[in-house]
Motif scaffolding. Structure first.
Motif, mmCIF file in Angstrom:
data_model
loop_
_atom_site.group_PDB
_atom_site.id
_atom_site.type_symbol
_atom_site.label_atom_id
_atom_site.label_comp_id
_atom_site.label_asym_id
_atom_site.label_seq_id
_atom_site.Cartn_x
_atom_site.Cartn_y
_atom_site.Cartn_z
ATOM 1 N N UNK A 165 46.696 51.768 33.157
ATOM 2 C CA UNK A 165 46.180 51.256 31.907
ATOM 3 C C UNK A 165 45.867 49.502 32.024
ATOM 4 N N UNK A 166 46.872 49.096 32.664
ATOM 5 C CA UNK A 166 46.888 47.468 32.954
ATOM 6 C C UNK A 166 45.875 46.942 33.834
ATOM 7 N N UNK A 167 45.545 47.892 34.878
ATOM 8 C CA UNK A 167 44.416 47.527 35.620
ATOM 9 C C UNK A 167 43.156 47.389 35.327
ATOM 10 N N UNK A 168 42.744 48.029 34.296
ATOM 11 C CA UNK A 168 41.266 48.049 33.755
ATOM 12 C C UNK A 168 41.278 46.986 32.586
ATOM 13 N N UNK A 169 42.330 46.734 32.008
ATOM 14 C CA UNK A 169 42.356 45.775 31.236
ATOM 15 C C UNK A 169 42.362 44.365 31.421
ATOM 16 N N UNK A 170 43.045 44.169 32.472
ATOM 17 C CA UNK A 170 42.839 42.717 33.217
ATOM 18 C C UNK A 170 41.467 42.449 33.777
ATOM 19 N N UNK A 171 40.616 43.424 34.373
ATOM 20 C CA UNK A 171 39.541 43.154 34.972
ATOM 21 C C UNK A 171 38.466 43.156 33.718
ATOM 22 N N UNK A 172 38.068 41.893 33.612
ATOM 23 C CA UNK A 172 37.139 41.590 32.667
ATOM 24 C C UNK A 172 35.751 41.795 33.026
ATOM 25 N N UNK A 173 35.449 41.404 34.290
ATOM 26 C CA UNK A 173 34.240 41.893 34.890
ATOM 27 C C UNK A 173 34.352 42.054 36.066
ATOM 28 N N UNK A 174 33.459 43.044 36.860
ATOM 29 C CA UNK A 174 33.397 43.275 38.133
ATOM 30 C C UNK A 174 32.937 42.205 39.094
ATOM 31 N N UNK A 175 33.682 41.494 39.960
ATOM 32 C CA UNK A 175 33.381 40.421 40.830
ATOM 33 C C UNK A 175 34.344 40.353 41.862
ATOM 34 N N UNK A 176 34.191 39.303 42.595
ATOM 35 C CA UNK A 176 35.110 38.986 43.675
ATOM 36 C C UNK A 176 36.620 39.363 43.263
ATOM 37 N N UNK A 180 42.094 41.605 43.441
ATOM 38 C CA UNK A 180 43.318 40.995 43.154
ATOM 39 C C UNK A 180 43.853 41.367 41.679
ATOM 40 N N UNK A 181 42.897 41.356 40.812
ATOM 41 C CA UNK A 181 43.613 41.375 39.533
ATOM 42 C C UNK A 181 43.998 42.906 38.871
ATOM 43 N N UNK A 182 43.447 43.658 39.662
ATOM 44 C CA UNK A 182 43.730 45.166 39.394
ATOM 45 C C UNK A 182 44.961 45.199 40.050
ATOM 46 N N UNK A 240 49.954 39.303 44.206
ATOM 47 C CA UNK A 240 48.645 39.180 44.032
ATOM 48 C C UNK A 240 48.036 38.048 43.000
ATOM 49 N N UNK A 241 48.903 37.726 42.267
ATOM 50 C CA UNK A 241 48.769 36.508 41.465
ATOM 51 C C UNK A 241 48.425 35.426 42.220
ATOM 52 N N UNK A 242 49.321 35.116 43.384
ATOM 53 C CA UNK A 242 49.032 34.032 44.293
ATOM 54 C C UNK A 242 47.722 34.171 44.823
ATOM 55 N N UNK A 243 46.947 35.334 44.830
ATOM 56 C CA UNK A 243 45.614 35.417 45.796
ATOM 57 C C UNK A 243 44.482 34.772 44.838
#
Length: 281
Positions: A165-176, A180-182, A240-243
């Motif tokens: 659930x959180x994976x998709x919420x945190x991805x505002x748009x598909x980009x580089x 790491x956001x997912x 992943x946050x640190x990336x």
């Protein structure tokens, strides 16, 4: 599962605390602007972290000001808004709506049903704007409901639903930065689910509700068992946050991830809070 993604405000510098509150107020104003006054009742601090994170990543223009509101009618409050405040407001409402439906389906809560009816029109608008995110939230909650209905004592499977659930919420748009956001959001979601299960264990067992940890009820080793499991998830989240190339508000976000997320758990198990400026995963 909601309400834990907050800052440890007692150790924030005055400037950071003011920033935190102003972003929260901006999110509240976005809810009203997007969905009307009633939508403000769904507001919580969890999505404030999302605004901070995505704003630091994408650096949109900020709208600043002061305004009175229902909660503060006589004392205007500073606010900060960006286009990502509106995005987080949309996600906030979608989560609130689908959680109400889930509570109605599982517990036949009339309060949840009434609230879902109130939020229906707003949710329909969110679903049109963000079909990927809404589909992921609905699918994850449905999968979690099936696990709960089966009574599966599998913390990893249940937590994975909230991670998805959180994976998709945190991805505002598909980009580089999507990958790491997912990964970050997936680990954070699993942490939040397991934390909530640990916090509610005794009450869930008492009331006969589902909890993936119920076989550990009353075990004196629970604190370390749960803490070890949570550290594993949060360690991955911070990795992943640190990336991400974040500059603004990094101290505030570190506070939330390394201190605030532990506040409720430490209070429950009477663990002393870390000193100012310290903290670890």
């Amino acid at each position: 599962m909601f309400g834990y993604l907050v800052a440890a405000t007692n150790v924030l510098e005055a400037e950071e605390l003011a920033r935190y509150k102003s972003v929260y107020c901006g999110l509240c104003r976005s809810l009203k602007r997007c969905f009307g006054q009633t939508a403000r009742l769904t507001l919580n601090y969890d999505m404030t972290f999302l605004v901070l994170l995505l704003s630091s990543l994408y650096e949109p223009e900020e709208e600043r000001g002061e305004a009175a509101c229902v909660r503060h009618p006589f004392e205007p409050q500073p606010y900060v808004m960006t286009k990502l405040s509106d995005y987080a407001a949309n996600m906030n409402l979608a989560l609130a709506y689908l959680k109400c439906l889930d509570d109605w389906k599982d517990d036949k809560s009339l309060t949840a049903y009434a609230e879902a009816r109130t939020l229906q029109a707003g949710y329909d608008a969110v679903r049109k704007r963000y079909p990927r995110q809404c589909a992921a939230i609905a699918e994850a909650l449905d999968r979690l409901s099936r696990i709960e209905a089966e009574g599966r004592e599998d913390p990893d499977a249940a937590a994975a639903c909230f991670g998805a659930l959180m994976r998709e919420i945190f991805v505002y748009r598909e980009d580089r930065w999507s990958e790491p956001l997912r990964h970050m959001a997936d680990a954070l979601g699993r942490f939040l689910y397991l934390l909530d299960a640990a916090m509610d264990l005794e009450e869930d067992v008492k009331r006969g509700r589902y909890n993936p940890f119920r076989r550990f009820a009353g075990d004196p080793d629970n604190e370390e068992r749960f803490r070890d499991s949570l550290r594993l998830q949060l360690g991955e989240c911070v990795f992943w946050y640190d990336k991400l190339p974040l500059v603004d508000d990094t101290g505030l976000m570190r506070n939330i991830l390394c201190l605030g997320l532990w506040s409720a758990f430490n209070q429950k198990f009477k663990r002393e809070e870390p000193a100012h400026g310290s903290g670890s995963v």
